[in-house]
Write an enzyme that holds these catalytic residues in place. Structure first.
Site, PDB file in Angstrom:
ATOM      1  N   GLU A   1      -5.516  -8.504  -0.287  1.00  0.00           N
ATOM      2  CA  GLU A   1      -6.197  -8.204   0.988  1.00  0.00           C
ATOM      3  C   GLU A   1      -7.670  -7.974   0.676  1.00  0.00           C
ATOM      4  O   GLU A   1      -8.003  -7.041  -0.075  1.00  0.00           O
ATOM      5  CB  GLU A   1      -5.619  -6.960   1.675  1.00  0.00           C
ATOM      6  CG  GLU A   1      -4.280  -7.194   2.324  1.00  0.00           C
ATOM      7  CD  GLU A   1      -3.784  -6.011   3.142  1.00  0.00           C
ATOM      8  OE1 GLU A   1      -4.617  -5.309   3.761  1.00  0.00           O
ATOM      9  OE2 GLU A   1      -2.562  -5.780   3.137  1.00  0.00           O
TER      10      GLU A   1
ATOM     11  N   GLU B   1       0.826  -1.225   0.000  1.00  0.00           N
ATOM     12  CA  GLU B   1       0.000   0.000   0.000  1.00  0.00           C
ATOM     13  C   GLU B   1       0.852   1.264   0.000  1.00  0.00           C
ATOM     14  O   GLU B   1       0.692   2.144   0.859  1.00  0.00           O
ATOM     15  CB  GLU B   1      -0.961  -0.015   1.210  1.00  0.00           C
ATOM     16  CG  GLU B   1      -1.975  -1.134   1.131  1.00  0.00           C
ATOM     17  CD  GLU B   1      -3.087  -1.064   2.172  1.00  0.00           C
ATOM     18  OE1 GLU B   1      -2.986  -0.270   3.121  1.00  0.00           O
ATOM     19  OE2 GLU B   1      -4.067  -1.827   2.025  1.00  0.00           O
TER      20      GLU B   1
HETATM   21  O1  AHR Z   1      -4.973  -6.022   7.136  1.00  0.00           O
HETATM   22  C1  AHR Z   1      -4.845  -4.866   7.915  1.00  0.00           C
HETATM   23  C2  AHR Z   1      -4.184  -3.710   7.186  1.00  0.00           C
HETATM   24  O2  AHR Z   1      -5.014  -3.252   6.158  1.00  0.00           O
HETATM   25  C3  AHR Z   1      -2.888  -4.023   6.491  1.00  0.00           C
HETATM   26  O3  AHR Z   1      -1.796  -3.946   7.334  1.00  0.00           O
HETATM   27  C4  AHR Z   1      -2.809  -2.956   5.439  1.00  0.00           C
HETATM   28  O4  AHR Z   1      -2.107  -3.375   4.310  1.00  0.00           O
HETATM   29  C5  AHR Z   1      -4.252  -2.632   5.149  1.00  0.00           C
HETATM   30  O5  AHR Z   1      -4.484  -1.273   5.148  1.00  0.00           O
END
Ligand code: AHR
Length: 512
Positions: free
Chosen positions: A300, A181
């Site tokens: 994610e 990110e």
């Molecule tokens: O999964 C939790 C967080 O969400 C992670 O660390 C990040 O990559 C995202 O913003």
């Protein structure tokens, strides 16, 4: 205006044909994510004092649940955590590892668990390890060092260091994420698209000089709501298109302001997001005259009650493994997870890897109490059934016009979400379906004439009169899928009832 009587099930005609192929089912669709965040690692995967711990300190009860969940690949060690992480802290003799501050989650990191423990855990869990490198506070040199430590057979300082730590065989890790990110202002060392694109390209080039066959993931935007979304992807990919195989996508869902109708339709956002990323990738492909089709690593995704997390904030004290985002998932959440998996499968031509975030305790399908029991959250079930039974090829399902619902966030949305998979070798057809409606049942009238001889061998449904019902340590089995007597296929037609707010799997085969 036609009044709808919720007591009368609404029919939808559905056509399934083995010729409607989307792509092969990708095993990596069923990935997960382990971050040094909250209690995911410490008292989740690793708890030496736990009664089920093995000689490595790994919780056997959690390992059993991970295997049952059918997880295929696990991304590690973050997340936001990785952008301040020194991988060297987590290898070698434990008593020599430094305890440090983890700024991402305002926690104390003991480094008792690191790369060597993760790979050892992954082997026991039967999952493929996928590593993220730190491109926040670090750069190409450290990423190449980590690659040498992990994958080089021996005869160099770093590969011999791994061997001195008792790991003779190289880890042979294939999939690597180039940071995390990096567009997010919350990210340590976050960058502009040009800065990151250059750094990612140089890191990828260096890593490929060591091993040209690695599969590399460049960071896309942190989500579709980012102001830079799409422009970020376009710029980053112009720097990296020839060097990487995947662009990452991240997306979390939550019910906002009591709007359950929109929440149940969350996978519409996932579907549109994937479409927009594909369009952006293909624009860069045309511009760069590349012959390569970029893949998406949706590494994610999940239901995450992030507003609650942001309101609570991270602990003000520096503590080890605090409880963070230990969301109790409901039946409605499980339906959203089920339809997210349907969406990922339906996009298997471009989404070839995905990781539910996260695996244990933090935003997770599995919960584990310190020194206590571990249990399956509601969202565990659609994941486990889909991972186990989606095999062969993904089939597009053609639906006649069915009922729709008006949502505040996504406009008009079909109540039905559905996909099928077909395993030609095993003669098995599996239908995964969700009814997003809160009032009416749906009746699928499925045209199966292209599958002569197939009959239903299993029908499972996850639903509950209380859509807020959840599993807890006191009632770990409050919500589970029910197995129903499979309806008969009659002259190539099958009728399947989908209750309101439900996830359903129907498995058909010619034998068994
Ligand atoms: O999964 C939790 C967080 O969400 C992670 O660390 C990040 O990559 C995202 O913003």
């Amino acid at each position: 205006m036609t009044m709808v009587d919720p007591a009368v099930p609404r029919p939808v005609t559905v056509h399934i044909d083995p010729a409607f192929v989307v792509a092969p089912v990708r095993r990596r669709t069923f990935g997960s994510f382990v971050e040094h965040m909250g209690r995911c690692v410490y008292t989740g995967l690793y708890e030496p004092d736990h009664p089920t711990a093995d000689e490595r300190g790994l919780r056997r009860d959690v390992l059993d649940l991970v295997r049952e969940q059918g997880v295929s690949v696990v991304r590690y060690p973050g997340g936001n955590f990785v952008s301040g992480y020194r991988w060297e802290d987590g290898v070698g003799p434990r008593d020599q590892r430094p305890t440090r501050l983890d700024p991402a989650w305002h926690s104390i990191e003991t480094n008792a668990f690191g790369l060597d423990e993760f790979v050892s855990w992954a082997r026991s869990a039967g999952v493929e390890p996928m590593l993220a490198v730190n491109l926040g506070t670090r750069g190409p040199r450290e990423a190449m060092d980590l690659l040498e430590y992990a994958n080089h057979p021996g005869g160099t300082q770093l590969s011999d260091l791994r061997r001195a730590h008792g790991r003779q065989a190289p880890y042979d890790i294939r999939m690597w994420c180039l940071g995390n990110e990096m567009d997010g202002p919350w990210q340590l060392g976050h960058q502009t698209a040009d800065e990151y694109g250059r750094r990612a390209a140089e890191t990828a080039r260096g890593m490929r000089m060591i091993d040209p066959d690695l599969e590399l993931v460049v960071c896309g935007s942190s989500g579709p709501a980012m102001p830079t979304f799409a422009a970020w992807e376009a710029t980053v990919l112009e720097h990296t298109y020839d060097q990487v195989d995947y662009v990452s996508a991240h997306l979390y869902f939550e019910e906002q302001d009591g709007d359950l109708t929109s929440f149940l339709a969350s996978s519409v956002e996932m579907d549109r997001f994937i479409g927009d990323i594909v369009a952006t990738c293909d624009h860069v492909r045309a511009k760069t005259r590349s012959g390569k089709r970029m893949q998406i690593s949706f590494d994610e995704w999940n239901v995450w009650y992030m507003r609650r997390f942001l309101a609570e904030g991270v602990p003000t004290e520096w503590v080890r493994a605090p409880s963070l985002s230990e969301d109790d998932y409901t039946v409605a959440d499980a339906v959203v997870v089920g339809s997210s998996l349907i969406t990922l499968l339906r996009n298997s031509d471009r989404v070839t890897a995905a990781c539910q975030a996260q695996l244990v305790n933090t935003i997770a399908a599995i919960r584990a109490e310190p020194l206590g029991p571990a249990w399956r959250q509601t969202i565990f079930y659609p994941f486990a059934y889909t991972a186990r039974h989606a095999r062969g090829t993904v089939l597009r399902v053609e639906c006649g016009s069915g009922p729709v619902v008006e949502t505040a966030r996504y406009g008009e949305v079909p109540l039905l979400d559905v996909v099928a998979t077909h395993d030609d070798d095993a003669d098995q057809l599996v239908i995964f379906a969700v009814n997003r409606g809160q009032r009416e049942s749906l009746v699928l009238d499925i045209d199966l004439r292209a599958f002569p001889g197939y009959r239903v061998v299993e029908q499972c449904v996850l639903t509950d009169p209380d859509v807020r019902a959840a599993n807890t340590s006191a009632q770990p089995d409050r919500v589970r899928p029910q197995t129903l007597p499979g309806p008969a296929v009659d002259q190539g037609r099958l009728s399947v009832m989908l209750p309101s707010v439900s996830w359903t799997m129907v498995r058909l085969a010619t034998s068994g």
